[in-house]
Motif scaffolding. Structure first.
Motif, PDB file in Angstrom:
ATOM      1  N   ARG A   1      10.602  35.999 -13.045  1.00 38.76           N
ATOM      2  CA  ARG A   1       9.318  35.379 -13.810  1.00 38.76           C
ATOM      3  C   ARG A   1       8.437  36.640 -14.055  1.00 38.76           C
ATOM      4  N   GLU A   2       8.361  37.478 -13.041  1.00 40.74           N
ATOM      5  CA  GLU A   2       7.462  38.783 -13.419  1.00 40.74           C
ATOM      6  C   GLU A   2       8.092  39.455 -14.494  1.00 40.74           C
ATOM      7  N   MET A   3       9.494  39.739 -14.898  1.00 37.81           N
ATOM      8  CA  MET A   3       9.886  40.476 -16.026  1.00 37.81           C
ATOM      9  C   MET A   3       9.606  39.676 -17.211  1.00 37.81           C
ATOM     10  N   ALA A   4       9.513  38.167 -17.172  1.00 36.97           N
ATOM     11  CA  ALA A   4       9.538  37.433 -18.475  1.00 36.97           C
ATOM     12  C   ALA A   4       8.122  37.681 -19.165  1.00 36.97           C
ATOM     13  N   GLN A   5       6.994  37.894 -18.346  1.00 37.97           N
ATOM     14  CA  GLN A   5       5.703  38.223 -18.893  1.00 37.97           C
ATOM     15  C   GLN A   5       5.600  39.407 -19.743  1.00 37.97           C
ATOM     16  N   TYR A   6       6.520  40.390 -19.592  1.00 34.53           N
ATOM     17  CA  TYR A   6       6.546  41.566 -20.614  1.00 34.53           C
ATOM     18  C   TYR A   6       7.186  41.507 -21.859  1.00 34.53           C
ATOM     19  N   LEU A   7       8.042  40.187 -22.193  1.00 28.82           N
ATOM     20  CA  LEU A   7       8.816  39.868 -23.300  1.00 28.82           C
ATOM     21  C   LEU A   7       7.986  39.079 -24.068  1.00 28.82           C
ATOM     22  N   VAL A   8       8.001  39.052 -25.311  1.00 33.78           N
ATOM     23  CA  VAL A   8       7.381  38.418 -26.006  1.00 33.78           C
ATOM     24  C   VAL A   8       8.162  37.844 -27.264  1.00 33.78           C
ATOM     25  N   GLY A   9       7.556  36.679 -27.890  1.00 35.83           N
ATOM     26  CA  GLY A   9       8.556  36.003 -28.935  1.00 35.83           C
ATOM     27  C   GLY A   9      10.123  36.007 -28.611  1.00 35.83           C
ATOM     28  N   ASP A  10      10.771  36.024 -29.590  1.00 33.09           N
ATOM     29  CA  ASP A  10      12.198  35.660 -29.595  1.00 33.09           C
ATOM     30  C   ASP A  10      13.134  36.627 -28.575  1.00 33.09           C
ATOM     31  N   THR A  11      12.424  37.750 -28.307  1.00 32.49           N
ATOM     32  CA  THR A  11      12.949  38.973 -27.730  1.00 32.49           C
ATOM     33  C   THR A  11      13.324  38.343 -26.178  1.00 32.49           C
ATOM     34  N   GLY A  12      12.381  37.478 -25.674  1.00 32.75           N
ATOM     35  CA  GLY A  12      12.384  36.953 -24.173  1.00 32.75           C
ATOM     36  C   GLY A  12      12.887  35.709 -24.048  1.00 32.75           C
ATOM     37  N   SER A  13      12.961  34.861 -24.993  1.00 30.82           N
ATOM     38  CA  SER A  13      13.204  33.444 -24.983  1.00 30.82           C
ATOM     39  C   SER A  13      14.519  33.239 -24.186  1.00 30.82           C
ATOM     40  N   GLY A  14      15.652  33.853 -24.501  1.00 31.80           N
ATOM     41  CA  GLY A  14      16.745  33.543 -23.823  1.00 31.80           C
ATOM     42  C   GLY A  14      16.587  33.734 -22.146  1.00 31.80           C
ATOM     43  N   LEU A  15      15.668  34.751 -21.869  1.00 29.69           N
ATOM     44  CA  LEU A  15      15.628  35.080 -20.356  1.00 29.69           C
ATOM     45  C   LEU A  15      14.966  34.103 -19.900  1.00 29.69           C
ATOM     46  N   ILE A  16      13.829  33.644 -20.520  1.00 29.15           N
ATOM     47  CA  ILE A  16      12.920  32.701 -19.963  1.00 29.15           C
ATOM     48  C   ILE A  16      13.758  31.215 -19.904  1.00 29.15           C
ATOM     49  N   GLU A  17      14.286  30.899 -20.985  1.00 26.36           N
ATOM     50  CA  GLU A  17      14.919  29.757 -20.915  1.00 26.36           C
ATOM     51  C   GLU A  17      16.070  29.445 -19.755  1.00 26.36           C
ATOM     52  N   GLN A  18      16.625  30.602 -19.136  1.00 25.45           N
ATOM     53  CA  GLN A  18      17.541  30.420 -18.311  1.00 25.45           C
ATOM     54  C   GLN A  18      16.885  30.431 -16.932  1.00 25.45           C
ATOM     55  N   ARG A  19      15.548  30.443 -16.682  1.00 22.36           N
ATOM     56  CA  ARG A  19      14.997  30.505 -15.340  1.00 22.36           C
ATOM     57  C   ARG A  19      14.783  28.988 -14.846  1.00 22.36           C
ATOM     58  N   LEU A  20      16.151  28.529 -14.325  1.00 19.85           N
ATOM     59  CA  LEU A  20      16.429  27.053 -13.954  1.00 19.85           C
ATOM     60  C   LEU A  20      16.051  27.159 -12.534  1.00 19.85           C
ATOM     61  N   PHE A  21      16.395  27.921 -11.738  1.00 15.29           N
ATOM     62  CA  PHE A  21      16.218  27.699 -10.365  1.00 15.29           C
ATOM     63  C   PHE A  21      14.569  28.551 -10.156  1.00 15.29           C
ATOM     64  N   ASP A  22      13.749  27.744  -9.823  1.00 16.12           N
ATOM     65  CA  ASP A  22      12.215  28.093  -9.781  1.00 16.12           C
ATOM     66  C   ASP A  22      11.599  27.406  -8.606  1.00 16.12           C
ATOM     67  N   PRO A  23      12.093  27.362  -7.632  1.00 14.77           N
ATOM     68  CA  PRO A  23      11.592  26.736  -6.375  1.00 14.77           C
ATOM     69  C   PRO A  23      10.266  26.900  -5.955  1.00 14.77           C
ATOM     70  N   SER A  24       9.397  25.920  -5.350  1.00 14.79           N
ATOM     71  CA  SER A  24       8.096  26.509  -4.950  1.00 14.79           C
ATOM     72  C   SER A  24       8.095  27.194  -3.539  1.00 14.79           C
ATOM     73  N   LEU A  25       7.015  27.715  -3.118  1.00 16.46           N
ATOM     74  CA  LEU A  25       6.928  28.562  -2.121  1.00 16.46           C
ATOM     75  C   LEU A  25       7.131  27.922  -0.971  1.00 16.46           C
ATOM     76  N   GLU A  26       6.719  26.488  -0.946  1.00 17.12           N
ATOM     77  CA  GLU A  26       7.299  25.809   0.337  1.00 17.12           C
ATOM     78  C   GLU A  26       8.823  25.512   0.607  1.00 17.12           C
TER      79      GLU A  26
END
Length: 285
Positions: free
Chosen positions: A52-77
């Protein structure tokens, strides 16, 4: 091609943790993770959710594939609950069981199992040591010389699962590496997930390709873990992550679509990986 069917089989923890605003309060956790929760929000994101921290440095189509694959994103709990699985207590014994050079010498166990494989010097032993940081009596030997691990080493994590440290392939690999590992991967009935470690500095090598082909041939569910993310500049690391993500998307069928960037030195990504292991082994039920 990247395992489209897996999108609907991700388990119950794939709810999104909040991306902005205050972090939710976690009421019960280990002292080590409590220290992480006291970090400033930006630093906490980098340690717990590196993708998630990496994805914020990617804009537009460049990072779309990376962001889309962030499937496992559990809560802090959920991550805090998983920490307790890896914390050694009187009621939760974490221990080295045995080593084996052949599957018929391996301990016969019914509980779920996960294994870690990777090229020699990829940082496998360092990562396993980081996973067991709350089990000080468990000795995981880390050597400066590649190819230190020569056998399959079995570690029992309480009543939950067994973790197997496989010998590294490539430099100084055991002579019987192929027979040892192929037999284990093909025939180990309780193997739930294979974690394939790739050096984020080097990228996917020819030897890694062979390991990927082996996992694909045996129809194994496997995960790609990117090690040593603290060893590169941010720009180079992002380039490598995008290239490896493209490889997973286009060249694999059984690989979990999301990458897990890890630094065993800074513990970045280690807590998230613990939570994923706990989830795929059913340890959080």
């Amino acid at each position: 091609m990247a395992a489209a069917g897996q999108w609907h089989r991700m388990g119950r923890l794939f709810e999104k943790a909040p991306a902005l605003g205050r972090w939710p309060r976690v009421y019960s956790t280990s002292s080590a993770f409590a220290e992480v929760l006291r970090l400033p929000q930006k630093q906490l994101t980098k340690v717990v959710y590196p993708l998630r921290e990496m994805a914020q440095y990617l804009v537009g189509d460049t990072g779309s594939g990376l962001i889309e694959q962030r499937l496992f994103d559990p809560s802090l709990e959920d991550i805090a609950r998983a920490e307790s699985v890896f914390e050694a207590t009187d009621r939760n014994r974490i221990e080295y069981l045995s080593s084996a050079v052949r599957l018929d010498h391996a301990p016969s166990l019914q509980q779920p199992e996960v294994c870690f494989i990777g090229r020699s010097n990829v940082g496998k032993s360092s990562l396993i040591k980081a996973l067991f940081s709350m089990a000080p009596d468990v000795e995981v030997r880390v050597s400066k010389k590649p190819g230190h691990t020569k056998k399959m080493n079995f570690f029992k994590v309480g009543k939950y699962f067994t973790l197997v440290d496989m010998p590294g392939y490539g430099y100084r690999a055991p002579e019987d590496f192929v027979d040892m590992v192929e037999t284990y991967l093909k025939e180990r009935k309780n193997l739930k997930r294979t974690f394939l470690l790739v050096d984020s500095v080097v990228g996917i090598t020819k030897l890694d390709n062979i390991a990927v082909e082996m996992c694909e041939e045996f129809s194994l569910p496997y995960v790609m873990v990117l090690t040593k993310i603290d060893k590169s500049s941010k720009g180079y690391l992002l380039k490598q992550v995008l290239q490896i993500q493209k490889f997973v998307n286009t060249q694999t069928q059984g690989c979990f679509p999301q990458l897990f960037p890890i630094s065993a030195m800074t513990y970045s990504g280690v807590h998230l990986l613990k939570c994923f292991i706990a989830d795929v082994t059913g340890s959080l039920k």
